[in-house]
Enzyme design. Sequence first.
Site, short mmCIF file in Angstrom:
data_model
loop_
_atom_site.label_atom_id
_atom_site.label_comp_id
_atom_site.label_asym_id
_atom_site.label_seq_id
_atom_site.Cartn_x
_atom_site.Cartn_y
_atom_site.Cartn_z
N CYS A 1 -7.96 17.07 -35.61
CA CYS A 1 -7.21 17.21 -36.39
C CYS A 1 -5.50 16.22 -36.50
O CYS A 1 -6.01 15.34 -35.62
CB CYS A 1 -6.51 18.75 -36.55
SG CYS A 1 -7.58 19.77 -36.33
N ASP B 1 -10.54 26.74 -29.18
CA ASP B 1 -10.15 26.04 -28.02
C ASP B 1 -8.51 26.19 -28.10
O ASP B 1 -7.82 26.77 -27.34
CB ASP B 1 -10.75 24.43 -27.75
CG ASP B 1 -10.16 24.20 -28.94
OD1 ASP B 1 -10.16 23.96 -29.68
OD2 ASP B 1 -10.51 22.64 -28.50
N ILE C 1 -26.04 0.61 -37.34
CA ILE C 1 -25.61 -0.36 -37.61
C ILE C 1 -26.09 -1.24 -38.01
O ILE C 1 -26.42 -2.96 -37.46
CB ILE C 1 -23.31 -0.34 -38.24
CG1 ILE C 1 -23.49 -1.00 -39.68
CG2 ILE C 1 -23.00 -1.31 -37.44
CD1 ILE C 1 -22.54 -0.89 -40.20
#
Length: 635
Positions: free
Chosen positions: A2, A107, A303
């Site tokens: 986050c 968590d 890629i």
Amino acid sequence: MCGLVGFFSPNNNKFNQEDQHRILTEMTTQITSRGPDDHGLWCDSEHGIALGFRRLSIQDLSQAGHQPMTSACGRYIMVFNGEIYNFQDLRQDLNQVEKITWRGHCDSEVILALVSRLGIEAALGKLSGMFAIALWDKQEKSLTLARDRMGEKPLYFGQESGTFFFTSEVKALYPHPDFSATINDGAVATYLRFAYVPDPLSIFKNISKLEPGHCVRIESSGQVINKSFWSPRDMFVHARSTPFQGSRDEAANELNDRLLSGIKQRIVADVPLGAFLSGGIDSSTVVALMKAVAPDRVRSFAIGFDNPRFDESPHAEAVAHHLNTEHTTFKMSERDCLDVIPDLQDVYDEPFADPSQVPTTLLCRLARQHVTVSMAGDGGDELFGGYGRYWDASAHWRKVHNLPAWRKALNKKILMGLSASPSRLARNVRKKFNRLHHDNAAQYYANHMSRWRVDEGLYPPERLSPNIYDDDLALNDDISLERALMHRDTQAYLPSNLLVKTDRASMSCGLEIRAPLLDHNLIEFIWSLPDAYTVDDHKKGILRDVLYRYVPQDIVDRPKQGFEPPLIDWLREPLKDWADDLLSADRIKNSPYYNAKVVMARWQDHRSGKRAWTYPLWTVLMLEAWLDKHQKRRG
């Protein structure tokens, strides 16, 4: 995974609740990409504290994982970015001491329960994972910030006008009225030297990066206490003084078991998970061991480029075929790569000039269309000697370190006397003498790692800000110079360059990256291994021993190939007009940050094909592009 942001004004509640909420909302909006799934705010105007959060839901997708989160005892309020991989074990340990009624299974809740029982510093010592934490203690009226041991998760902090700031990305600070956004000239010079801003610096005055393995406590009085809860230097020196005593086969067995355990912890997620696969040693090892423990077929991503000189995808496909992964190769054209470049200043909110930022950003965006979490092999080069520079630098330093002091002083005087000259003769003399004047191996390696050396006349050497490269290397009778240089990279290049690249590229599109090789318990074990087990053949020794158990040697044995685009050609062709604009004489002639004449001379050399200055020029271009974005953010 986050993003967090907040501010604290001790004994100075200058903002009422409404103002706090408005400012905090604007700040969290700047980092929406880090957490597109949810957001939360918590403000206490009486005590001047405000906590903001953006959530990317990975575990416990319910509201039980919402942040800011309050501890069950009501004393602590926390915002937390990262993943604690041993949280289930910690939860069981807590339950054995006291029956706990858990609200969910994330968590974050375990961290708060651990802090409530042990206190923040003792709790940090038990956490295994990547994290940035901001914890408000309602009883003590204090704020504690903490960053994980290897620096996987970013955390900036600082003070201006009586307000302490903290954030995952510095661009979140622009909306705060107390943030001046004043550029740190010393940090700019240091950036120009290394092509990134090394810890603990930030590009702004009064704002620093919290160093890995550190926590800082801000008391209600405004006193700041910064301390280490895990020292990479101390741990490295201890590991080298108490080396692993078993055979190479026994060490490989232990390494295999530890990797399997760490990967097993890291595949726990309530969202789709995959892995980056280049076909190199590090990523191939991670994917191979994932297959050994994952309950489902492993998804892998690579890629590929039109230009075969830069295309690793066939190697990745060979490994994927052998391991029977569900593999996806994203084929990129030159146009695809070039289209990313205008977005880079939104992705990297400080000047950053590692050219592999282009394909890394592309890969993250494409993988995010399929998964929310991806495993990566970050750390393998620094831990197992994947860069030839360790031997090149060591061999040359051993030849020159015994030069007489008077000779070194003379060499340095000659270099600096010629630093402003653009002539070919001056360049040739600088090239000859630039490695012949250093007092110790740490200075020598800093020079070796410089994109723009101090003798090239781009910036005044005295302007450079103190940083990790100024510290002495961890050298003693038990530590070889090669291992000491590898350790320096785990302190500097890894957290300040590679992990910044990975974090910003992935979080710009809401993708979480997990790096099993950066488990601190695994690293302490690797540091204890004798040189003969790790770097004896310059080819990641014992890590190859483990990989060959899963993938045939002939599939993965190949020269190391960098993950970089063909910048040398781009700057002469499709990016020439863009670079001409950023490096025009009218624009840069009065630059307060560098000697424009040096830059313009090199740009003319490069444009004409006379000589390639690709990486130094990219460093200046990324600074100028960032300065444009900085002015727009300031409004």
